[in-house]
Design a protein around this motif. Sequence first.
Motif, PDB file in Angstrom:
ATOM      1  N   ALA A   1       0.875  -1.308  -0.013  1.00 22.72           N
ATOM      2  CA  ALA A   1      -0.107  -0.225  -0.068  1.00 22.72           C
ATOM      3  C   ALA A   1       0.777   1.259   0.101  1.00 22.72           C
ATOM      4  O   ALA A   1       2.155   1.305   0.567  1.00 22.72           O
TER       5      ALA A   1
ATOM      6  N   ASP B   1     -11.038   6.266   7.716  1.00 22.25           N
ATOM      7  CA  ASP B   1     -11.116   5.231   6.773  1.00 22.25           C
ATOM      8  C   ASP B   1     -10.058   3.728   7.231  1.00 22.25           C
ATOM      9  O   ASP B   1      -8.806   4.195   6.895  1.00 22.25           O
ATOM     10  N   PRO B   2     -10.667   2.942   7.365  1.00 20.12           N
ATOM     11  CA  PRO B   2      -9.377   1.895   7.774  1.00 20.12           C
ATOM     12  C   PRO B   2      -8.274   1.398   6.761  1.00 20.12           C
ATOM     13  O   PRO B   2      -7.195   1.523   7.108  1.00 20.12           O
ATOM     14  N   GLU B   3      -8.769   1.326   5.518  1.00 17.34           N
ATOM     15  CA  GLU B   3      -7.794   1.001   4.545  1.00 17.34           C
ATOM     16  C   GLU B   3      -6.808   1.990   4.299  1.00 17.34           C
ATOM     17  O   GLU B   3      -5.515   1.896   3.629  1.00 17.34           O
ATOM     18  N   GLN B   4      -7.227   3.231   4.577  1.00 17.40           N
ATOM     19  CA  GLN B   4      -6.483   4.554   4.147  1.00 17.40           C
ATOM     20  C   GLN B   4      -5.442   4.697   5.371  1.00 17.40           C
ATOM     21  O   GLN B   4      -4.330   4.802   5.205  1.00 17.40           O
TER      22      GLN B   4
ATOM     23  N   ARG C   1      -4.495   1.996   6.998  1.00 21.48           N
ATOM     24  CA  ARG C   1      -3.726   1.016   6.979  1.00 21.48           C
ATOM     25  C   ARG C   1      -2.512   1.284   5.917  1.00 21.48           C
ATOM     26  O   ARG C   1      -1.538   0.820   5.962  1.00 21.48           O
ATOM     27  N   ALA C   2      -2.947   1.843   4.891  1.00 22.23           N
ATOM     28  CA  ALA C   2      -1.914   2.429   3.947  1.00 22.23           C
ATOM     29  C   ALA C   2      -0.923   3.116   4.268  1.00 22.23           C
ATOM     30  O   ALA C   2       0.248   3.189   3.979  1.00 22.23           O
TER      31      ALA C   2
ATOM     32  N   ASP D   1      -5.105  -9.196   9.469  1.00 19.96           N
ATOM     33  CA  ASP D   1      -3.962  -8.733   8.623  1.00 19.96           C
ATOM     34  C   ASP D   1      -3.485  -7.640   9.669  1.00 19.96           C
ATOM     35  O   ASP D   1      -2.230  -7.222   9.414  1.00 19.96           O
ATOM     36  N   TYR D   2      -4.460  -6.596  10.016  1.00 19.49           N
ATOM     37  CA  TYR D   2      -3.719  -5.742  10.664  1.00 19.49           C
ATOM     38  C   TYR D   2      -2.833  -6.006  11.996  1.00 19.49           C
ATOM     39  O   TYR D   2      -1.887  -5.515  12.298  1.00 19.49           O
TER      40      TYR D   2
END
Length: 211
Positions: free
Chosen positions: A18, A29-32, A34-35, A65-66
């Motif tokens: 990412a 935002d969780p994926e942001q 994470r990135a 995964d986190y």
Amino acid sequence: MKKSTILSLLCWLGLAIACDTQPHSTQADPEQLRARAVSALQKEDYATALARYDSLILLTDTVADYFFERALVKEFLADTTGALQDYERAIELKQDFADAWCNKGELLRLQQHYPEAIEALSKAIQAQPKIAILYYNRGLAYMATDSLDAALDDFTTALDLAPAFAYAHLERGKALYKKGHHERACQEWAEAYEKGLSEAADWIQQYCLSQ
């Protein structure tokens, strides 16, 4: 970087790459998040990566995964206890998580908890039976308990899966030597050396050329 660290990181098989390229939103935002955490990890800014994973997991604590990725950060920060806890949480959330079983097993092996390490690495193999490093790592744990036949089986399987795996030749040679098969051990070390492992020359010099 020590060899054990390198081998542990080879179990980092499932992490998506990412990049911190999107504009930051005022809404979490969780994926942001994470990135941004992965970006800090890739830059070796481990303190920042840890803080970002902490924020991410506060937001949502049900994604395996986190916890796995935060455990990697904690390994770099030498927080072995915290890393083990995160690997265990990742496994609770995804029981066939081979990477988490692998890294948990390696940490336990390095702490000399060999039966627990063997159990964890066996779980990793059950989930991903075609990964050579898993057999190699379990072979090392078997070697530490003098389970030489089991170790030989694992090093052989590792080489069947990855014929260029020079370290597996090196360790198979050590197991053979311990079992009294000195000539075969020297052949293994010669193979390791031919495949680019310079340290195999030390074993050849000490145990083969002097005979």
